[in-house]
Scaffold this motif. Sequence first.
Motif, short mmCIF file in Angstrom:
data_model
loop_
_atom_site.label_atom_id
_atom_site.label_comp_id
_atom_site.label_asym_id
_atom_site.label_seq_id
_atom_site.Cartn_x
_atom_site.Cartn_y
_atom_site.Cartn_z
N LEU A 66 0.82 -1.21 0.00
CA LEU A 66 0.00 0.00 0.00
C LEU A 66 0.85 1.26 0.00
CD1 LEU A 66 -2.77 -1.09 2.53
CD2 LEU A 66 -3.09 -0.60 0.08
N ARG A 67 1.94 1.25 0.73
CA ARG A 67 2.79 2.44 0.84
C ARG A 67 3.61 2.72 -0.41
NH1 ARG A 67 4.36 1.17 7.10
NH2 ARG A 67 2.41 1.94 7.98
N GLU A 68 3.55 1.82 -1.39
CA GLU A 68 4.23 2.06 -2.66
C GLU A 68 3.49 3.11 -3.50
OE1 GLU A 68 4.73 -1.62 -4.76
OE2 GLU A 68 5.93 -2.51 -3.17
N PHE A 69 2.24 3.40 -3.14
CA PHE A 69 1.41 4.32 -3.92
C PHE A 69 1.16 5.59 -3.11
CE2 PHE A 69 0.51 -0.03 -5.09
CZ PHE A 69 0.69 0.00 -6.46
N GLU A 70 1.22 6.71 -3.77
CA GLU A 70 1.07 7.99 -3.10
C GLU A 70 -0.25 8.09 -2.32
OE1 GLU A 70 0.90 12.75 -4.12
OE2 GLU A 70 1.72 11.38 -5.61
N VAL A 71 -1.32 7.64 -2.93
CA VAL A 71 -2.64 7.77 -2.33
C VAL A 71 -2.79 6.93 -1.05
CG1 VAL A 71 -3.77 5.97 -3.69
CG2 VAL A 71 -5.10 7.92 -2.86
N THR A 72 -2.00 5.89 -0.88
CA THR A 72 -2.11 5.03 0.30
C THR A 72 -0.82 5.00 1.13
OG1 THR A 72 -1.58 3.13 -1.14
CG2 THR A 72 -3.91 3.51 -0.61
N GLN A 73 0.00 6.01 1.00
CA GLN A 73 1.25 6.05 1.77
C GLN A 73 1.02 6.14 3.27
OE1 GLN A 73 3.68 9.14 0.10
NE2 GLN A 73 4.50 7.80 -1.48
N GLY A 74 -0.13 6.64 3.67
CA GLY A 74 -0.43 6.76 5.09
C GLY A 74 -1.10 5.54 5.69
N ALA A 75 -1.10 4.43 4.95
CA ALA A 75 -1.74 3.20 5.45
C ALA A 75 -1.14 2.80 6.79
CB ALA A 75 -1.57 2.07 4.44
N THR A 76 -2.00 2.38 7.69
CA THR A 76 -1.54 2.00 9.02
C THR A 76 -2.47 0.95 9.62
OG1 THR A 76 -0.87 2.89 11.17
CG2 THR A 76 -2.85 3.82 10.20
N VAL A 77 -1.99 0.26 10.62
CA VAL A 77 -2.80 -0.72 11.35
C VAL A 77 -3.51 0.04 12.47
CG1 VAL A 77 -2.73 -2.76 12.82
CG2 VAL A 77 -1.21 -2.60 10.83
N ILE A 78 -4.84 -0.12 12.52
CA ILE A 78 -5.61 0.58 13.57
C ILE A 78 -6.13 -0.37 14.64
CG2 ILE A 78 -6.24 2.47 12.04
CD1 ILE A 78 -9.09 1.20 11.93
N GLY A 79 -5.94 -1.68 14.44
CA GLY A 79 -6.43 -2.62 15.43
C GLY A 79 -6.32 -4.04 14.94
N GLN A 80 -7.06 -4.91 15.60
CA GLN A 80 -7.00 -6.33 15.25
C GLN A 80 -8.31 -7.03 15.57
OE1 GLN A 80 -3.84 -7.97 17.56
NE2 GLN A 80 -4.86 -7.66 19.49
N ALA A 81 -8.53 -8.13 14.92
CA ALA A 81 -9.68 -8.98 15.21
C ALA A 81 -9.34 -9.85 16.41
CB ALA A 81 -10.01 -9.85 14.01
N ALA A 82 -10.36 -10.22 17.17
CA ALA A 82 -10.16 -11.05 18.36
C ALA A 82 -11.38 -11.95 18.54
CB ALA A 82 -9.97 -10.17 19.58
N SER A 83 -11.25 -12.89 19.43
CA SER A 83 -12.39 -13.75 19.75
C SER A 83 -13.57 -12.89 20.16
CB SER A 83 -12.04 -14.70 20.91
OG SER A 83 -11.00 -15.55 20.52
N ARG A 84 -14.75 -13.37 19.86
CA ARG A 84 -15.97 -12.59 20.11
C ARG A 84 -16.09 -12.24 21.59
NH1 ARG A 84 -19.67 -10.10 16.68
NH2 ARG A 84 -21.50 -9.62 17.91
N ARG A 85 -16.35 -10.98 21.85
CA ARG A 85 -16.61 -10.47 23.19
C ARG A 85 -18.07 -10.06 23.27
NH1 ARG A 85 -11.91 -6.26 24.91
NH2 ARG A 85 -10.12 -7.65 24.77
#
Length: 105
Positions: A66-85
Amino acid sequence: GVAAVLYEWADSCQQSFLLEESSIPVGHEVRAVCELLGLDPLHLANEGTCVIATKPELVTRTLETLREFEVTQGATVIGQAASRRMVPVVLRRAIGSEVPLDEPS
């Protein structure tokens, strides 16, 4: 908005999503307007925003691609999936407390 997407995903896959508030990119202007109007940016329509879920072992490669492209250079991880709560989407605040993210109406 991002909240709506994550609630739909949680319902579909029967998992929960844990978000890191400090990792969610929200522009200064957007944050200021939301604070002024009492809105949550995660509940607003986000044209141009893309939410991607991938296997943990593919995160690094996905971000590199994603960061190879100008439009998605700011791609980041915002969280994760987990077992159902009890709560489908949880927001971890900067101070470490976890709060449910309200379901969009």
